[in-house]
Scaffold this motif. Structure first.
Motif, PDB file in Angstrom:
ATOM      1  N   PHE A  21      34.557  23.418  47.173  1.00  0.00           N
ATOM      2  CA  PHE A  21      34.102  23.352  47.867  1.00  0.00           C
ATOM      3  C   PHE A  21      32.874  22.337  46.604  1.00  0.00           C
ATOM      4  CE2 PHE A  21      29.061  23.663  48.275  1.00  0.00           C
ATOM      5  CZ  PHE A  21      28.670  22.611  49.054  1.00  0.00           C
ATOM      6  N   ILE A  22      33.180  22.958  45.921  1.00  0.00           N
ATOM      7  CA  ILE A  22      32.575  22.410  44.318  1.00  0.00           C
ATOM      8  C   ILE A  22      33.516  22.406  43.182  1.00  0.00           C
ATOM      9  CG2 ILE A  22      30.674  24.873  44.475  1.00  0.00           C
ATOM     10  CD1 ILE A  22      32.689  26.308  41.939  1.00  0.00           C
ATOM     11  N   LEU A  23      34.644  21.942  43.745  1.00  0.00           N
ATOM     12  CA  LEU A  23      35.514  20.893  42.869  1.00  0.00           C
ATOM     13  C   LEU A  23      34.808  19.147  42.375  1.00  0.00           C
ATOM     14  CD1 LEU A  23      38.131  21.505  40.940  1.00  0.00           C
ATOM     15  CD2 LEU A  23      39.519  20.801  42.880  1.00  0.00           C
ATOM     16  N   PRO A  24      35.318  18.720  41.783  1.00  0.00           N
ATOM     17  CA  PRO A  24      34.728  17.880  42.164  1.00  0.00           C
ATOM     18  C   PRO A  24      35.399  16.412  43.114  1.00  0.00           C
ATOM     19  CG  PRO A  24      34.811  17.898  39.747  1.00  0.00           C
ATOM     20  CD  PRO A  24      35.465  19.108  40.154  1.00  0.00           C
ATOM     21  N   ALA A  25      35.367  15.906  43.622  1.00  0.00           N
ATOM     22  CA  ALA A  25      36.191  14.885  44.942  1.00  0.00           C
ATOM     23  C   ALA A  25      37.113  14.583  43.799  1.00  0.00           C
ATOM     24  CB  ALA A  25      35.143  14.240  45.430  1.00  0.00           C
ATOM     25  N   ILE A  26      36.624  13.606  42.952  1.00  0.00           N
ATOM     26  CA  ILE A  26      38.041  13.160  42.404  1.00  0.00           C
ATOM     27  C   ILE A  26      39.428  13.543  41.439  1.00  0.00           C
ATOM     28  CG2 ILE A  26      36.933  12.525  40.052  1.00  0.00           C
ATOM     29  CD1 ILE A  26      38.882  10.284  41.590  1.00  0.00           C
ATOM     30  N   LEU A  50      24.574  25.355  41.243  1.00  0.00           N
ATOM     31  CA  LEU A  50      25.497  24.375  42.313  1.00  0.00           C
ATOM     32  C   LEU A  50      24.620  22.929  42.138  1.00  0.00           C
ATOM     33  CD1 LEU A  50      26.877  24.158  45.067  1.00  0.00           C
ATOM     34  CD2 LEU A  50      25.045  25.016  46.457  1.00  0.00           C
ATOM     35  N   SER A  51      23.753  22.904  42.141  1.00  0.00           N
ATOM     36  CA  SER A  51      23.175  21.092  42.022  1.00  0.00           C
ATOM     37  C   SER A  51      23.792  20.748  41.033  1.00  0.00           C
ATOM     38  CB  SER A  51      21.826  20.933  41.597  1.00  0.00           C
ATOM     39  OG  SER A  51      21.225  22.260  40.519  1.00  0.00           O
ATOM     40  N   ILE A  52      23.880  21.371  39.328  1.00  0.00           N
ATOM     41  CA  ILE A  52      24.450  21.187  38.230  1.00  0.00           C
ATOM     42  C   ILE A  52      26.474  20.410  38.708  1.00  0.00           C
ATOM     43  CG2 ILE A  52      25.661  21.136  36.093  1.00  0.00           C
ATOM     44  CD1 ILE A  52      22.830  22.261  35.539  1.00  0.00           C
ATOM     45  N   ALA A  53      26.883  21.509  39.299  1.00  0.00           N
ATOM     46  CA  ALA A  53      28.872  21.221  39.928  1.00  0.00           C
ATOM     47  C   ALA A  53      28.472  20.332  40.910  1.00  0.00           C
ATOM     48  CB  ALA A  53      28.322  22.566  40.298  1.00  0.00           C
ATOM     49  N   LEU A  54      27.173  19.961  41.858  1.00  0.00           N
ATOM     50  CA  LEU A  54      27.611  18.721  42.374  1.00  0.00           C
ATOM     51  C   LEU A  54      26.611  17.468  41.527  1.00  0.00           C
ATOM     52  CD1 LEU A  54      26.192  19.795  45.727  1.00  0.00           C
ATOM     53  CD2 LEU A  54      28.055  20.045  45.512  1.00  0.00           C
ATOM     54  N   SER A  55      26.306  17.240  40.968  1.00  0.00           N
ATOM     55  CA  SER A  55      26.017  16.071  40.138  1.00  0.00           C
ATOM     56  C   SER A  55      27.223  15.113  38.722  1.00  0.00           C
ATOM     57  CB  SER A  55      24.733  16.320  39.156  1.00  0.00           C
ATOM     58  OG  SER A  55      24.451  15.323  38.465  1.00  0.00           O
ATOM     59  N   PHE A  56      27.664  17.030  38.493  1.00  0.00           N
ATOM     60  CA  PHE A  56      29.078  16.500  37.484  1.00  0.00           C
ATOM     61  C   PHE A  56      29.921  15.934  38.612  1.00  0.00           C
ATOM     62  CE2 PHE A  56      32.167  18.362  34.283  1.00  0.00           C
ATOM     63  CZ  PHE A  56      31.300  18.076  32.974  1.00  0.00           C
ATOM     64  N   GLY A  57      30.422  16.265  39.408  1.00  0.00           N
ATOM     65  CA  GLY A  57      31.314  16.113  39.807  1.00  0.00           C
ATOM     66  C   GLY A  57      31.507  14.383  40.653  1.00  0.00           C
ATOM     67  N   ASP A  58      29.986  14.186  41.020  1.00  0.00           N
ATOM     68  CA  ASP A  58      29.728  13.084  41.573  1.00  0.00           C
ATOM     69  C   ASP A  58      30.690  11.105  41.095  1.00  0.00           C
ATOM     70  OD1 ASP A  58      28.188  11.186  43.450  1.00  0.00           O
ATOM     71  OD2 ASP A  58      27.739  10.630  41.832  1.00  0.00           O
ATOM     72  N   ALA A 116      42.054  15.379  34.064  1.00  0.00           N
ATOM     73  CA  ALA A 116      41.598  16.240  35.550  1.00  0.00           C
ATOM     74  C   ALA A 116      41.492  17.708  35.727  1.00  0.00           C
ATOM     75  CB  ALA A 116      42.406  15.596  36.473  1.00  0.00           C
ATOM     76  N   LEU A 117      42.461  17.840  34.537  1.00  0.00           N
ATOM     77  CA  LEU A 117      42.220  19.644  34.663  1.00  0.00           C
ATOM     78  C   LEU A 117      41.127  19.836  33.610  1.00  0.00           C
ATOM     79  CD1 LEU A 117      43.505  22.540  34.314  1.00  0.00           C
ATOM     80  CD2 LEU A 117      45.127  21.658  32.253  1.00  0.00           C
TER      81      LEU A 117
END
Length: 549
Positions: A110-115, A479-487, A522-523
């Protein structure tokens, strides 16, 4: 005791909550300004379209709409169809080795960046991935091609099946132990257990969970951009991006944006119900052996769990293994990596802090309406207004802002602040859901006591609110930082090659076929994202006031 009773009966001082409406009004003003500016830019561009009906009747647009809905429907059906047997296997085998690790991997998805997840999926299911290598070793033909609809479905299942499985597992754990005791006495088979005990419980969650997954898949950007493989596999968001950044076809981009709002608006309202699912008693349940936990269902459960490992655990493991095999020192010495890291931290930190602060201020006004003025509907409407980004997808909002700033020739000059602002609004609904109930509980318990002590304003915030809300505030910020970080979506629209974030840098390296360097990136991105989430959540949340006492 007498002092406590006296404190509970004291009225609120008339000046204690003067100006209660200001925090919420400020946040609503910012939201209205951003949403209004984006909408005005979209409508202004739409006014220049001479024949909008003819544009919407374009065969290309119809094909995009059909594919958007088709891939979202298939992704939803696959995610739900796999989540049910996996959740049943996890519930039926509470002591099998690796259960907690599998649930932890479900949370990471859920929190991993999509890319990053996409990189792992390519490493496992790609043309030269682990699956095809195993099939080649066994003398079998290669699996289906990854790019196109198959890759999109695999990626969407990776992100959404674990979420659905966790929801269904919580529902199964809420079943009273007496139901299983009765099933044991009656000798229920696995089919009987599902039909008479599990299905009535799961059915209540299928609609809202399915609507939420459908919405996420319909507005997916990074997955379709990287795994779509061409114009045949294009969704509305990717088409908007192509129309604005590649073709500069503003009328088509506006038509697509309006269509997306219409298609996703109703589903967004349905998905909001997900946050009101009934609470479970999983934490205090009494384990009772199910009548269908014998050897007859072992093969079925192991097959379901093997599918979960193949779809979720292997891509995560491939990110780690590929990254460790890459040129670590060379990549870490690359100045571009650290510039992108600095950019990502600045954007994500600003977005996370803005979302958390906005949510906190909005809820100050909302809880005053609900608890002190007894205006529950007004409070609910205020919180719903803060979640307005669910009705207008972030990418569509960003498209409107892009047109607005482009009209003033400053779209790329203030790209990063615009990205941070959009990401903050995208994270605001999550912040509201996390903080709403804890903030109301604090007010219900301590309002009259703080009023009797004359504790108000900054002193109340410093000595009462923040110490008691450390844990939810830490979770909301993390959570908000993690979501933005992986956008990747918004930065792809606003950003340029000179100021990429880490997800954008990884996408660029994958596009340039720099796979070894991309593996290290990626890692690095995964570890930094997960590390930030854990450090912020634990650093701010700590052990929580309950445990401290």
């Amino acid at each position: 005791m007498a002092g406590r009773d006296l404190a509970l009966t004291l009225p609120h001082p008339p000046t204690a909550h003067r100006g209660w409406w200001v925090p919420g009004a400020l946040v609503l003003a910012v939201i209205a300004l951003v949403l209004g500016g984006s909408a005005s830019a979209l409508l202004g561009a739409a006014s220049h379209i001479q024949n909008p009906l003819a544009l919407l009747g374009d065969a290309y647009l119809r094909r995009i709409i059909q594919f958007t809905l088709w891939q979202a429907a298939l992704s939803t059906l696959l995610s739900l169809a796999l989540a049910v047997p996996i959740a049943r296997a996890l519930h039926r085998r509470p002591a099998f080795p690796g259960r907690q690790l599998l649930l932890y991997c479900f949370s990471l998805a859920f929190i991993l960046p999509a890319i990053v997840a996409i990189f792992g999926i390519v490493a496992v299911h790609g043309r030269s991935g682990w699956v095809n290598q195993l099939l080649e070793w066994a003398g079998l033909p290669a699996a289906w091609p990854l790019y196109g609809l198959p890759g999109i479905l695999i990626a969407h299942v990776f992100f959404n099946m674990p979420l659905a499985a966790r929801i269904f597992l919580q529902r199964l754990e809420s079943i009273p132990p007496e139901s299983w005791q009765l099933a044991n006495q009656l000798g229920f088979t696995s089919r009987d257990c599902f039909r008479l005990i599990e299905w009535p419980v799961l059915r209540a969650s299928l609609t809202t969970t399915g609507a939420m997954i459908f919405l996420l898949c319909a507005t997916s950007f990074a997955v379709v951009l990287t795994l779509g493989g061409g114009p045949r596999a294009t969704t509305l968001e990717v088409a908007i991006y192509q129309a604005l950044r590649l073709d500069f076809d503003i009328p088509r981009a506006v038509a697509l944006a309006v269509l997306q709002i219409v298609l996703t608006g109703g589903l967004s309202l349905v998905a909001l119900r997900f946050h009101h699912l009934p609470a479970t008693s999983a934490g205090i349940r009494r384990l009772v052996r199910r009548p269908d936990a014998g050897s007859g269902t072992v093969i079925m459960d192991m097959a379901a769990l093997a599918v979960a490992v193949l779809l979720v655990v292997l891509p995560l493991a491939s990110v780690v293994i590929s990254g460790l095999q890459g040129p670590i020192l060379v990549s870490l010495m690359d100045p571009a990596l650290w510039r992108a890291t600095t950019t990502s931290l600045a954007v994500a930190g600003s977005a996370g802090a803005g979302a958390t602060a906005a949510g906190f201020l909005l809820l100050l006004t909302s809880r005053h309406l609900a608890l002190r003025l007894k205006q529950g509907r007004a409070a609910l409407a205020l919180e719903f207004a803060g979640s307005g980004i669910l009705v207008i997808p972030p990418f569509t909002l960003a498209a409107g802002l892009f047109l607005l700033l482009r009209a003033h020739a400053i779209a790329f000059d203030i790209a990063l602040p615009a990205v941070a602002l959009t990401n903050a609004l995208a994270a605001l609904p999550f912040v509201l859901r996390i903080l709403s109930q804890p903030m109301r509980e604090v007010a219900e318990r301590y309002d009259r006591l703080s009023a009797s002590l004359g504790l108000a304003g900054w002193n109340r915030l410093r000595f009462l609110e923040l110490p008691l809300l450390r844990r939810p505030v830490g979770l909301a910020l993390a959570l908000s930082i993690a979501l933005s970080f992986g956008d990747l979506g918004v930065i792809a629209l606003f950003g340029s090659g000179d100021n990429p974030t880490l997800p954008m840098l990884l996408y660029q390296r994958l596009g340039a076929y720099q796979f070894r360097g991309a593996a290290v990136t990626a890692l690095f991105l995964a570890l930094l994202s997960l590390g930030l989430f854990a450090a912020i959540e634990r650093g701010i949340g700590g052990r929580g006031p309950e445990k401290d006492r």
